[in-house]
Motif scaffolding. Sequence first.
Motif, mmCIF file in Angstrom:
data_model
loop_
_atom_site.group_PDB
_atom_site.id
_atom_site.type_symbol
_atom_site.label_atom_id
_atom_site.label_comp_id
_atom_site.label_asym_id
_atom_site.label_seq_id
_atom_site.Cartn_x
_atom_site.Cartn_y
_atom_site.Cartn_z
ATOM 1 N N MET A 100 40.882 39.413 45.080
ATOM 2 C CA MET A 100 39.711 40.011 44.489
ATOM 3 C C MET A 100 40.076 40.840 43.275
ATOM 4 O O MET A 100 40.869 41.767 43.357
ATOM 5 N N ALA A 101 39.530 40.465 42.084
ATOM 6 C CA ALA A 101 39.804 41.218 40.872
ATOM 7 C C ALA A 101 39.111 42.575 40.959
ATOM 8 O O ALA A 101 38.031 42.702 41.518
ATOM 9 N N LEU B 44 30.235 40.912 41.731
ATOM 10 C CA LEU B 44 29.516 39.899 42.506
ATOM 11 C C LEU B 44 29.035 40.429 43.844
ATOM 12 O O LEU B 44 28.234 39.782 44.516
ATOM 13 N N GLY B 45 29.532 41.607 44.249
ATOM 14 C CA GLY B 45 29.028 42.211 45.478
ATOM 15 C C GLY B 45 27.544 42.522 45.402
ATOM 16 O O GLY B 45 26.868 42.599 46.428
ATOM 17 N N MET B 46 27.023 42.708 44.172
ATOM 18 C CA MET B 46 25.592 42.959 44.019
ATOM 19 C C MET B 46 24.760 41.753 44.442
ATOM 20 O O MET B 46 23.571 41.877 44.713
ATOM 21 N N PHE B 47 25.385 40.592 44.471
ATOM 22 C CA PHE B 47 24.683 39.365 44.839
ATOM 23 C C PHE B 47 25.094 38.884 46.239
ATOM 24 O O PHE B 47 24.865 37.734 46.596
ATOM 25 N N GLY B 48 25.738 39.758 47.003
ATOM 26 C CA GLY B 48 26.138 39.409 48.361
ATOM 27 C C GLY B 48 27.440 38.647 48.446
ATOM 28 O O GLY B 48 27.792 38.169 49.523
ATOM 29 N N LEU B 49 28.181 38.523 47.323
ATOM 30 C CA LEU B 49 29.444 37.771 47.329
ATOM 31 C C LEU B 49 30.609 38.752 47.357
ATOM 32 O O LEU B 49 31.437 38.803 46.447
ATOM 33 N N ASN B 50 30.687 39.541 48.414
ATOM 34 C CA ASN B 50 31.706 40.584 48.488
ATOM 35 C C ASN B 50 33.116 40.018 48.593
ATOM 36 O O ASN B 50 34.075 40.658 48.167
ATOM 37 N N ASN B 51 33.263 38.838 49.162
ATOM 38 C CA ASN B 51 34.596 38.264 49.351
ATOM 39 C C ASN B 51 34.905 37.171 48.338
ATOM 40 O O ASN B 51 35.889 36.458 48.492
ATOM 41 N N PHE B 52 34.076 37.025 47.307
ATOM 42 C CA PHE B 52 34.336 36.002 46.297
ATOM 43 C C PHE B 52 35.442 36.504 45.375
ATOM 44 O O PHE B 52 35.311 37.574 44.770
ATOM 45 N N PRO B 53 36.543 35.762 45.227
ATOM 46 C CA PRO B 53 37.754 36.299 44.577
ATOM 47 C C PRO B 53 37.748 36.198 43.056
ATOM 48 O O PRO B 53 38.737 35.841 42.448
ATOM 49 N N VAL B 54 36.619 36.463 42.412
ATOM 50 C CA VAL B 54 36.524 36.352 40.962
ATOM 51 C C VAL B 54 35.715 37.535 40.437
ATOM 52 O O VAL B 54 34.761 37.961 41.082
ATOM 53 N N THR B 55 36.099 38.058 39.273
ATOM 54 C CA THR B 55 35.287 39.043 38.569
ATOM 55 C C THR B 55 34.892 38.454 37.220
ATOM 56 O O THR B 55 35.702 38.457 36.282
ATOM 57 N N PRO B 56 33.684 37.911 37.078
ATOM 58 C CA PRO B 56 33.250 37.406 35.774
ATOM 59 C C PRO B 56 33.033 38.564 34.798
ATOM 60 O O PRO B 56 32.797 39.709 35.204
ATOM 61 N N PHE B 57 33.080 38.254 33.500
ATOM 62 C CA PHE B 57 32.760 39.265 32.499
ATOM 63 C C PHE B 57 32.102 38.604 31.298
ATOM 64 O O PHE B 57 32.288 37.420 31.024
ATOM 65 N N VAL B 58 31.307 39.383 30.596
ATOM 66 C CA VAL B 58 30.646 38.938 29.371
ATOM 67 C C VAL B 58 30.845 40.019 28.326
ATOM 68 O O VAL B 58 31.134 41.177 28.655
ATOM 69 N N GLY B 59 30.706 39.658 27.053
ATOM 70 C CA GLY B 59 30.886 40.652 26.017
ATOM 71 C C GLY B 59 30.472 40.155 24.652
ATOM 72 O O GLY B 59 30.197 38.959 24.450
ATOM 73 N N ILE B 60 30.422 41.081 23.712
ATOM 74 C CA ILE B 60 30.166 40.784 22.312
ATOM 75 C C ILE B 60 31.156 41.573 21.475
ATOM 76 O O ILE B 60 31.707 42.581 21.923
#
Length: 384
Positions: free
Chosen positions: A21-22, A130-146
Amino acid sequence: MRIRNALLAMTSMVALPSFAMASTITGPYIDMAGGYNLVQHQSARVGTDRSIKRAATQDYGKMHSGTGFNGYLSAGYGFGNGLRLEVEGAYNQTHITRLGGSFADGVGRHAHGKSEGYGALVNVLYDIDLGMFGLNNFPVTPFVGIGAGYMWQNYRKVYNRGSNPHYPDFNNTTGGLAAQGIVGAAYDIPGVPGLALTTQYRFLGQAGSSGGGSNGRHYLHEDGKRGDRVGYGTRYTHQFMLGLRYAFNNAPPPPPPAPHVVVPPPAQAARTYLVFFDWDKSALTGRARDIVAQAAQASTHVQTTRIEVNGYTDNSAAHPGPRGEKYNMGLSLRRANSVKAELIRLGVPATAIDIHGYGDANPLVATAKNTREPQNRRVEIILK
């Protein structure tokens, strides 16, 4: 076709097997990445007027780019709530493979040349929990930016192979404002706190130039003589990158405070013991001796100053009338004495024992007159 293949490659990178988990970054970090560089067709104009857009006679064409690569090195700071701010130094390189339009007499011709870009940008990024969407054990941290900044683009020996002498012959540097959009994901690397693998896609746009000023020059002749002015259209670049990121403040968050647990006081030994008797009897049964033994043992483990031994009977009597009441009083006292004798036999000092006989007073179970009730035929041992 190349854009579609590149997007498929990016999808494959995002689907790489995950590690752990990131974590959200709090504090300073450094980041570096490199990868595939794909430049969209870029327009160019050549003319003699200082503003070639108004030139009566000008050549217009498009530069087609082949494969290339890009990379960056950045330093940033994470605020612990998902937001990050970073400063980036960027570099890109690609080969010019084809010139079209009036540069090639209306048909596309193979070309020679290379473009190199370099500059600096400031990026604002957000890590998505992703914990905000119920994916507490999903091993990825997506990111967006400008991001926004300034980029220079150096065109070196860009010419049409189908003409002799070579025409056009771009060999200059132009600069302009740049902006980019960023989407990616991060994976923590097990066993190395703070180190993460990143995959990302970036779309970079760089403003073109009108052809005026010292940057709007090119050479038409191989002998190096200065020629007409050249202007470039907006440059759009698709970037697909794999990188490493290291966060310096990588200590794990403190564990949540342990819930307050009220520890009950240790159970104390019972201070009252009941010894029951058969009807019209004062002799101890086997069960009665066990209860007396428990009371004697407890008197050595709890603070005891006195031991009261109180005898009782039920309201039935072997002899009716007033004589029965007197008989029950004596029977209750004999029962108390039987218990006292057993306590002394078990080692309890006689001076610590007080005995009383109460007859059929204070019953445990209320009954009608002249009722044989086993629970009322008892001796109470009270440790005080």
